[in-house]
Design an enzyme around this catalytic site. Sequence first.
Site, short mmCIF file in Angstrom:
data_model
loop_
_atom_site.label_atom_id
_atom_site.label_comp_id
_atom_site.label_asym_id
_atom_site.label_seq_id
_atom_site.Cartn_x
_atom_site.Cartn_y
_atom_site.Cartn_z
N ARG A 1 0.80 -1.24 0.00
CA ARG A 1 0.00 0.00 0.00
C ARG A 1 0.82 1.27 0.00
NH1 ARG A 1 -4.30 -2.35 -2.05
NH2 ARG A 1 -5.58 -3.53 -0.59
N ASP B 1 -1.36 -13.10 -1.98
CA ASP B 1 -2.20 -12.05 -2.58
C ASP B 1 -2.69 -11.10 -1.48
OD1 ASP B 1 -3.32 -10.56 -4.53
OD2 ASP B 1 -4.96 -11.93 -4.99
N HIS C 1 -6.50 -3.72 4.22
CA HIS C 1 -7.46 -2.61 4.11
C HIS C 1 -7.73 -1.99 5.47
CE1 HIS C 1 -8.66 -2.90 -0.06
NE2 HIS C 1 -8.90 -4.19 0.05
#
Lengths: 342, 428
Positions: free
Chosen positions: B66, B307, B311
């Site tokens: 991120r 993967d 969040h």
Amino acid sequence: MNQGLQFDDAGRLRHLLTIEGLSRQTIVEILDTAESFISVGEREIKKIPLLRGKTVVNLFFESSTRTRTTFEIAAKRLSADVINLNVGASSTSKGETLLDTIRNLEAMHTDLFVVRHAESGAAHLIARHVPPHVRIINAGDGRHAHPTQGLLDMFTIRRHKGSFEKLKVAIVGDIMHSRVARSQIHALKALNVAELRVVAPKTLLPMAVEKLGVRPCTRMEEGLDGVDVVMMLRLQRERMQGAHIPSEHEYFNLYGLTPAKLALAARDAIVMHPGPMNRGLEIDSAVADGPQSVILPQVTYGIAVRMAVMALIMGGASASRDSGMRDTASKAHAPAARKKRK
Amino acid sequence: MSLVIQGGHLIDPANHVDGKKDIYIDDNGFIVGVGKSPAGFKARKTIEAHGRIVCPGLVDLRARLREPGLEYKATIESEVHAAVAAGITTLCCPPDTLPVIDTPAMAQMLQSRAWRFGLAFIHPLGALTQRLEGKLLADMEALDEAGCVGFTNALVPVTDTLVMRRALEYAATLDLTVFLHSEDPWLRNGGCVHEGEVGTRLGLPGIPEAAEIVGVARDLALIEQTGCRAHFCGLSSARAAAMVAQARKKGLPVSADTAAHHLHLTEHDIGDFNTLCHVRPPLRGKHDREGLRKALKTGVINAICSDHQPHEPDAKLAPFARSEPGISALETLLPLTLRLVDEKLLTLAEAIALLTHKPAEIIGVETGRLGVGATADICLFDPEARWTLTEAKIVSRGHNTPFLGQTFRGKVTHTLVGGKLVYEALKK
């Protein structure tokens, strides 16, 4: 699977999010309660004090006339204070999340939210995040569910056909995009109809629809043959855009309900439509206004059914059963009272 | 600091080692002895490994950290800590950061940020096209020089087939590997779940299996013509795996991976709109999960990756289709793979190979093996330890995992990167 969210620990209906997971018994209880409310609408003074002092918020993120109005009338006939909020899609573009909108309204001491939203699962999301005393009724979420429509359709069928076990039913039209169809399917399966068919071109039938316990048909001749109930669905005019159908003309020719096609059904078959209708697209005016149509009674019954759902959901909760409840429509909350003592 | 890992059960599939062996590591972080001490070796530190499995540090082919761009979800710092706590010593980052990894500066920045923390190694995947727009090719040679180990358009489809052909031809010219997320965007059509039983029941727009099949078929045709070495990322359907198997049989230079959660979950785990199971590609049917497992067993799928997509909580607090896809998955990579051993699909050595030297070979990085001379990137885990995944235990900034509350067998106790002990589990 819905058991956890829709029911409280004692098995009473806490929210109405979907018909999936409701037992035959629960559905019949709602229909029976609605039956006792029919008379309220026929009186001079159309009001009973069942939800006096309760605040109901009609929270519509998607436009609606019929559903919102009948919910409003239903709540007012139960003496609740009703606030209508048409939030529209713009609120999310202003940056407020769905849950923030709900939390703000909750802070105003709302007891019941009637929610319509364009996204499947919105009502589940809200129900998961409200405090235990707040109730949710799903008034339509995306393509997923429209449970009060399904229930009022069952009410209509019962009124005109008596019982369900021997009925052959066809749901015709845009099954893929229809929350109404999904709710009707779950209700009709729970009520054990003899046969349930869905009729549409392959472009409007969802994948693996037979797993819901229905027989998919692609031809009206096959789908309508000998059925007792024909449930038409609204076709969005923009379906040509997604290449689902070539033209309105061709759709009407193949799937529009005309007197000739209706003749394939049983002689005393009834015709239903959740509205708003597209005359000349999915249904011929001669059928919509004909003797077999029960489309307008559906709307009338919608009020009684929504009153019943509100009464059962609010009654099974912490709602104090004030004196007003005892002297009016006592039969109406008999089922709720029975459940409460369990 | 020179050290010895003593008394553990060494599994090093690349060197066909599976038995009790000590490992000797010199001051520079290289392995100088396996099984027997080199002459004159003096360990300044000893790691006691009785009852533990000692294996190469895990290599994860796809993890989104991120940073840069979405630091409110996670940062390189937070995620490399999570990685080493999970036994992962090498991470590949897709280029869909903000800005995109399509310049050497971006590629170098990522690696130097990781280097500063001295925990896991980060290898960027470079953008296949500039800004991932699918129009102009990225400077692949410069990106390769800057440390990119492969090239990909990530989840952004290259819709123009001619651009795709040129990209593969150019990559083949430079002998580079292209990572493909093959999917037909027209068939995907904004879907968010597998087009099947569950999507139909919940009224959620579906992504048909055919979207993946058509995508893989197109890309295989171009691979055959261009001879480009290609790696299929995150296969989700049994049929796509079968197509890759056939291509391999034909001699095409293709490899494939799948995410660990696709080997365990199906569309049915979505239940009533569980947004934690919203992933891309979507969870498909039981038949597909079995097909992927078979492809793993037969070697068609060469690697299991996390993967990882951390969040912030709000990303999942939305109606299903509006929630953001992805699972915070670094810390379940090894446990979910070990579960396949418990379920008798894989031997322990096969499972470790799929997490270590096999993915390392796909990116052409010398790690994932523990022979003399290798860098000491090592993972130690207790294969019998049972533990339950709770939010409090998650090191990653992202707590979005559908495996919360589940009990796993096998727990990482030590992680070494370049001979340095970078993680040690607290003793009870």
